[in-house]
Write a protein that holds these residues in place. Structure first.
Motif, short mmCIF file in Angstrom:
data_model
loop_
_atom_site.label_atom_id
_atom_site.label_comp_id
_atom_site.label_asym_id
_atom_site.label_seq_id
_atom_site.Cartn_x
_atom_site.Cartn_y
_atom_site.Cartn_z
N ALA A 143 47.51 65.88 39.27
CA ALA A 143 47.05 65.09 40.42
C ALA A 143 48.08 65.21 41.54
O ALA A 143 49.00 64.40 41.66
N GLY A 144 47.93 66.26 42.35
CA GLY A 144 48.87 66.51 43.43
C GLY A 144 48.83 65.40 44.47
O GLY A 144 47.78 64.86 44.79
N TYR A 145 49.99 65.07 45.00
CA TYR A 145 50.09 64.02 46.01
C TYR A 145 49.43 64.44 47.32
O TYR A 145 49.21 65.63 47.57
N LEU A 204 51.24 61.05 51.85
CA LEU A 204 52.48 60.66 51.21
C LEU A 204 53.63 61.52 51.72
O LEU A 204 54.74 61.01 51.99
N ALA A 205 53.38 62.81 51.88
CA ALA A 205 54.44 63.71 52.37
C ALA A 205 54.92 63.28 53.76
O ALA A 205 56.12 63.27 54.04
N THR A 214 52.71 68.18 46.54
CA THR A 214 51.43 67.85 47.16
C THR A 214 50.35 68.85 46.77
O THR A 214 50.63 70.03 46.54
N MET A 215 49.12 68.39 46.75
CA MET A 215 48.00 69.23 46.32
C MET A 215 47.79 70.41 47.26
O MET A 215 47.36 71.49 46.83
N SER A 216 48.10 70.23 48.55
CA SER A 216 47.83 71.27 49.53
C SER A 216 48.88 72.38 49.54
O SER A 216 48.68 73.42 50.17
N GLY A 226 43.20 65.50 45.51
CA GLY A 226 44.33 65.45 44.59
C GLY A 226 43.93 64.95 43.22
O GLY A 226 44.36 65.49 42.20
N LEU A 227 43.09 63.93 43.17
CA LEU A 227 42.66 63.38 41.89
C LEU A 227 41.82 64.37 41.09
O LEU A 227 41.81 64.34 39.86
N LYS A 228 41.13 65.24 41.78
CA LYS A 228 40.32 66.25 41.08
C LYS A 228 41.19 67.23 40.30
O LYS A 228 40.71 67.93 39.41
N GLY A 229 42.48 67.28 40.63
CA GLY A 229 43.38 68.18 39.92
C GLY A 229 43.73 67.69 38.53
O GLY A 229 44.28 68.45 37.71
N LEU A 230 43.44 66.43 38.22
CA LEU A 230 43.70 65.89 36.90
C LEU A 230 42.58 66.30 35.96
O LEU A 230 41.45 65.83 36.09
N GLU A 231 42.89 67.16 35.00
CA GLU A 231 41.88 67.65 34.06
C GLU A 231 42.21 67.33 32.62
O GLU A 231 41.39 67.52 31.73
N THR A 232 43.41 66.85 32.36
CA THR A 232 43.84 66.51 31.00
C THR A 232 43.26 65.16 30.60
O THR A 232 43.21 64.23 31.41
N PRO A 233 42.80 65.01 29.35
CA PRO A 233 42.31 63.70 28.90
C PRO A 233 43.33 62.60 29.19
O PRO A 233 44.52 62.76 28.88
#
Length: 435
Positions: free
Chosen positions: A241-243, A247-248, A265-267, A298-305
Motif C-alpha cells: 500500500a504505497g503512500y 503525504l510526500a 509512495t505509490m507513484s 495506493g490501497l489497491k497495491g495491497l494484495e496480501t491477505p
C-alpha cells in the motif's frame, strides 16, 4: 427503623479503593500474567504446545537518512541502531521455568508532563533458552509497535504465538519508543524501512549454516507482519500500500524540503516490490487514512491477505473514514475487519501495568493501554484467538476456516470457538479480493 444508605460518592470511593488494592481487573497479580486466558477466553486463545524462549538482539541499518538533522532539504546519513526482542520455541532443561521479567518505562522521553518511570512486569518465557531444533523451521512474524511504544507492548500476543510454533520478532523503533521518542517525521520515514530491514536480517540469520543461535529455526518462505497504529501504517506500506503524493508533500513541508519519503509512495517507480515471502498482514488500528496517507490507488497495491482490528470509536486513527476506509479500499486483498464496539484506539496492547493506577500519575499512563468500555484482558484473548486462526491458515496451512466463517454480528449468535454468551459487542467483516 428507617434504613440509611451510604452516599453514592462514598460507595464509589470504596469501590475504587478495592479496585486499586486488588489490581485484579487489569494489572498483573501473583497468579495472572498478561496473556493468560480468562474463564471465557475463546478456544484458540489458549497457549500452544511449545515452550517459549526469549532473547534480545541488536542490529544496525547502515547509511540511513538522518531526517532529524535535515537542513534545507538535505540530510546526513547515519547508522541506525535497532533493538529487537525475539520469542521462539525453546528446549528447556529440567527445572527451567517459562518465567521472565521485562524492564519497561512509563512516560515519554523529553515530556515534562510524563517523565520516564521504570517499572517491570512478568512474562511466560525463559530468557536466553536454547532454541528447539526439532519440529522446525518455524514461520517468522515481525511486530511493530505504535508511536510511542516499545517491543514489549504486546507480550500477551508475542509469547502466545511463539508457543504455537512461530519465531516472533518485535522491534524497538529508534526515535519512536517511550525512552527515546523524538520528532514525528522520523517515525513517518523510518517505520516501513525498519520493518523491511529487520525482516530481511531475521530471514538471513535463520538460514541453515549461519553461525547464529537461531540458524535453521526460521521458515523464511512464510512470513507475517503485524503492526499497531504507526506499526499498522508501516506494515501496510511494506505489503504494497504505497503512500500518497499528499503525504510526500506534507513530509517535505514538515522537514524543510526533504523528499526522503518519496521512495515509499505509490507513484514513485522506485517503490519496492512486495517481498513474496510475506504471506499475511495484521494491522491493528492503522494510522493515516484520515490524514491522507493513502489514496485509492495506493490501497489497491495491497494484495496480501490482511486482518484488520479496530475500535469503532477510535479517536486516533478514525474508524469510518480511517480504518474501515482502508479495509474497504484494499479491494485486491482477501481481508477481514474485526471491530470492537465502543472501543477506542487501544485494541492491541497489554493491559495497563499496576503502576499506572498510582495516584498523581498523568491519566495518559493508564490510557496508553486501557480501553474505557472493555477489559483489556478480554481483548487480548480475542486477539490471540483470531490471529491464531488467520495466521495458522496462511502461514501453517491449518484448517481454521470455521473460526473465521461466522455470523457478522456477534450479538446474533455465539461465534464458533467462543463459550456460550461470551461473544458480544463485536463485528467481523470479510471481503474477498476482486477478480
Amino acid at each position: 427503623m428507617k434504613k440509611t444508605f451510604p452516599h453514592p460518592a462514598i460507595l464509589y470511593t470504596i469501590s475504587l479503593v478495592i479496585f486499586i488494592l486488588s489490581g485484579t481487573l487489569y494489572a498483573q497479580t501473583s497468579s495472572f500474567i498478561y496473556g493468560d486466558p480468562l474463564p471465557d477466553a475463546p478456544e484458540l486463545a489458549i497457549r500452544g504446545d511449545y515452550k517459549v524462549g526469549v532473547k534480545s538482539l541488536q542490529f544496525v541499518n547502515k547509511d540511513q537518512v538522518d531526517i532529524l538533522k535535515s537542513k534545507n532539504g538535505a540530510a546526513p546519513l547515519y547508522d541506525r541502531p535497532l533493538t529487537v526482542e525475539v520469542w521462539y520455541p525453546a528446549n528447556l532443561d529440567k527445572g527451567i521455568e517459562e518465567f521472565v521479567t521485562y524492564n519497561e518505562v512509563m512516560g515519554t522521553a523529553n515530556d515534562s508532563l510524563r517523565p520516564l518511570m521504570p517499572f517491570t512486569f512478568n512474562g511466560r518465557a525463559a530468557r536466553d533458552a536454547s532454541p528447539l531444533t526439532m519440529n522446525g523451521p518455524f514461520p517468522l512474524l515481525i511486530v511493530s509497535h505504535g508511536y510511542v511504544g516499545s517491543r514489549f507492548l504486546m507480550t500477551y500476543l508475542t509469547e502466545n504465538l511463539a508457543s504455537k510454533g512461530y519465531v516472533v520478532v518485535a522491534i524497538d523503533h529508534t526515535e519512536s519508543t517511550f525512552k527515546d521518542a523524538n520528532a514525528f517525521h522520523s517515525t513517518l520515514l523510518n517505520r516501513a524501512k525498519d520493518i523491511s530491514f529487520i525482516l530481511k536480517e531475521m530471514a538471513d540469520i535463520g538460514k541453515n549454516g549461519r553461525q547464529h543461535i537461531l540458524s535453521g529455526m526460521i521458515d523464511s518462505e512464510n512470513i507475517g507482519i503485524i503492526g499497531y497504529s504507526m506499526g499498522g501504517y508501516g506494515v501496510l506500506n511494506v505489503a504494497g500500500a504505497g503512500y500518497s503524493d499528499g503525504l510526500a508533500g506534507f513530509f517535505t513541508q514538515m522537514t524543510g524540503g526533504s523528499n526522503a519519503i518519496s521512495k515509499l509512495t505509490m507513484s514513485n517507480p522506485e517503490y519496492h516490490k512486495v517481498d513474496p515471502r510475506i504471506k499475511a498482514v495484521v494491522a491493528f488500528a492503522p494510522w493515516g487514512m484520515e490524514r491522507g496517507v493513502w489514496d485509492m490507488n495506493g490501497l489497491k497495491g495491497l494484495e496480501t491477505p490482511t486482518f484488520f482490528i479496530a475500535g469503532d470509536q477510535d479517536d486516533i486513527s478514525g474508524y469510518e473514514k480511517g480504518i474501515k476506509a482502508i479495509y474497504s479500499g484494499a479491494v485486491n486483498a482477501n481481508r477481514y475487519l474485526l471491530t470492537y464496539k465502543n472501543a477506542r484506539h487501544n485494541v492491541a496492547p497489554n493491559p495497563p501495568p499496576v503502576e499506572s493506577l498510582k495516584e498523581g500519575l498523568h491519566i495518559d499512563e493508564y490510557y496508553r493501554y486501557a480501553e474505557p468500555s472493555w477489559d483489556e484482558r478480554k481483548i487480548n484473548n480475542v486477539n490471540q484467538h483470531f490471529l491464531t486462526a488467520f495466521l495458522g491458515i496462511h502461514l501453517k496451512q491449518k484448517d481454521y476456516s470455521k473460526y473465521l466463517e461466522i455470523q457478522e454480528n456477534s450479538n446474533e449468535e455465539d461465534w464458533t470457538g467462543f463459550k456460550p454468551r461470551s461473544s458480544t459487542g463485536m463485528e467481523l467483516l470479510h471481503a474477498k479480493a476482486v477478480d
